[in-house]
Each structure stands twice: as C-alpha cells, then as structure tokens.
Design a protein around this motif. Structure first.
Motif, mmCIF file in Angstrom:
data_model
loop_
_atom_site.group_PDB
_atom_site.id
_atom_site.type_symbol
_atom_site.label_atom_id
_atom_site.label_comp_id
_atom_site.label_asym_id
_atom_site.label_seq_id
_atom_site.Cartn_x
_atom_site.Cartn_y
_atom_site.Cartn_z
ATOM 1 N N LYS A 52 -16.136 0.122 -20.776
ATOM 2 C CA LYS A 52 -15.952 1.451 -20.166
ATOM 3 C C LYS A 52 -15.474 2.458 -21.204
ATOM 4 O O LYS A 52 -15.993 3.579 -21.293
ATOM 5 N N ASN A 76 -14.635 7.518 -15.154
ATOM 6 C CA ASN A 76 -14.479 6.073 -14.911
ATOM 7 C C ASN A 76 -15.865 5.482 -14.666
ATOM 8 O O ASN A 76 -16.234 5.204 -13.531
ATOM 9 N N HIS A 92 -18.867 -5.441 -18.210
ATOM 10 C CA HIS A 92 -18.583 -4.071 -17.782
ATOM 11 C C HIS A 92 -17.079 -3.871 -17.589
ATOM 12 O O HIS A 92 -16.643 -3.147 -16.699
ATOM 13 N N THR A 122 -19.189 3.334 -14.060
ATOM 14 C CA THR A 122 -19.423 2.060 -13.383
ATOM 15 C C THR A 122 -20.551 1.300 -14.082
ATOM 16 O O THR A 122 -21.243 1.845 -14.932
#
Length: 200
Positions: free
Chosen positions: A91, A121, A86, A123
């Motif tokens: 992203k 952004n 991740h 997660t």
C-alpha cells in the motif's frame, strides 16, 4: 517502447512510466483481456521482472494497473518475498509511486478527486471502490447493447458475459440482489457490473 506506451497511457504519464519500467528493468507485456484480472507481476526463474497488463483497458485504468503491478515489484524487492501481496508495504509503495501521477494534466476533472481519495488507502483492486470504478468505466469503449447494473430496472431480466440469465430484485446496502434463473440462487452485483438487458 515510448511509442507503444503512448497508445495505452495518458500523454503526460508516458515518460514517467517509461522511466519506471527502465529503472526497474521490467519486461512489459500487453496482453488480451482476462476476466479475472487487469494485470499481474511475476519474477521469472531467470530473475527477470515481468508485468502484464490487459490491452483493452482505457488509458486511466491502464495507468493505475501498471503502477499497481510496479508496486508489487518494488515492495518485494525492498521488503522481501514474505510480505503480504496487498499488505501495508505494498500500500505504502503504491501510494508513493502513484502520487506523481495524481495531477490534472493526467486525470480528467471527473476522475481526479476520486483517484486522490482512493489513494489515501488503496485497496487490492480499484474495482471495489464503486465510485472510482464507475468513473473510470465512463472512458471504456462500451458496446451499444451493454448496460450497467444500476441501469437495469428492478424486475427485469439480464444476461452476464458467460450467458447466465438473472432477475434483478432490489438494492441490498450497496449491491443489487439478483436471482439466477437456472438455479434459483441469489447473487449480489456491483452497481457498475456490465450486463445485457433482456427485453421483456
């Protein structure tokens, strides 16, 4: 495949998702609910890309989960297997793949701005974005005896899915402090955790 996707996705997202699945040669499996994850991606020994998504997700959560897992595939293929699952490469890929779906024809007005904000952004799990997670839960098929954590009165007892019973104390920053009756240990619950209130 389009007929199957139509059962699980918003109408205006079906064709684009089908094209993504086809272009990346993905074997999509829709599976029974798993408590720990909404979906996952793996590349088999034969080199086949396999994505699984839980069948019980509402169509907006299903879409986000499918694109989340597709982003793993695309990021690994482009940047190699040594990237963080991740990390920044994932992203950026997730954002790029998701942008065409952040439209009013796909997401309801109550969810669209929260989705747009989340994808500035993204997660590892949209569940950690409490506002978005709560907005998405409004479209779940909720059983009549299930409540959200924020609906449980302080000082009340409640039960979670595994049967453990807790006493709700109060709010600690963004999560609720609760005592497990059996052990006396303190646990923190998100506001949108699903629980069963025990009548006093």
């Amino acid at each position: 495949m389009i007929d199957i996707l139509s059962k699980y996705l918003p109408e205006h997202a079906v064709e684009a998702c089908f094209e993504l699945i086809k272009a990346n040669r993905v074997h999509l499996k829709i599976v029974n609910e798993r408590q720990t994850r909404h979906g996952d991606y793996r590349k088999g020994l034969s080199g086949k890309h396999e994505i699984t998504v839980n069948a019980n997700l509402n169509k907006y959560r299903f879409l986000i989960t499918l694109i989340h897992e597709m982003a793993h595939l695309v990021a690994f293929e482009k940047h190699g297997r040594n990237i963080m699952p991740h990390g920044i490469e994932w992203k950026m890929t997730f954002q790029r793949l998701m942008v065409p779906f952040i439209r009013p024809e796909i997401f309801p007005h109550s969810v669209l701005p929260l989705v747009a904000n989340h994808f500035r952004n993204p997660t590892a799990s949209s569940d950690t974005d409490a506002k978005l997670a709560f907005a998405l839960k409004q479209f779940d098929d909720r059983k009549p005896d299930i409540s959200y954590m924020h609906e449980v009165p302080s000082g009340s007892h409640f039960r979670i899915k595994n049967g453990n019973i807790f006493l709700k104390k109060g709010l600690r920053v963004k999560r609720y402090e609760c005592i497990e009756i059996k052990t006396g240990r303190t646990f923190l619950f998100n506001a949108n955790a699903e629980v069963e209130i025990i009548p006093s």
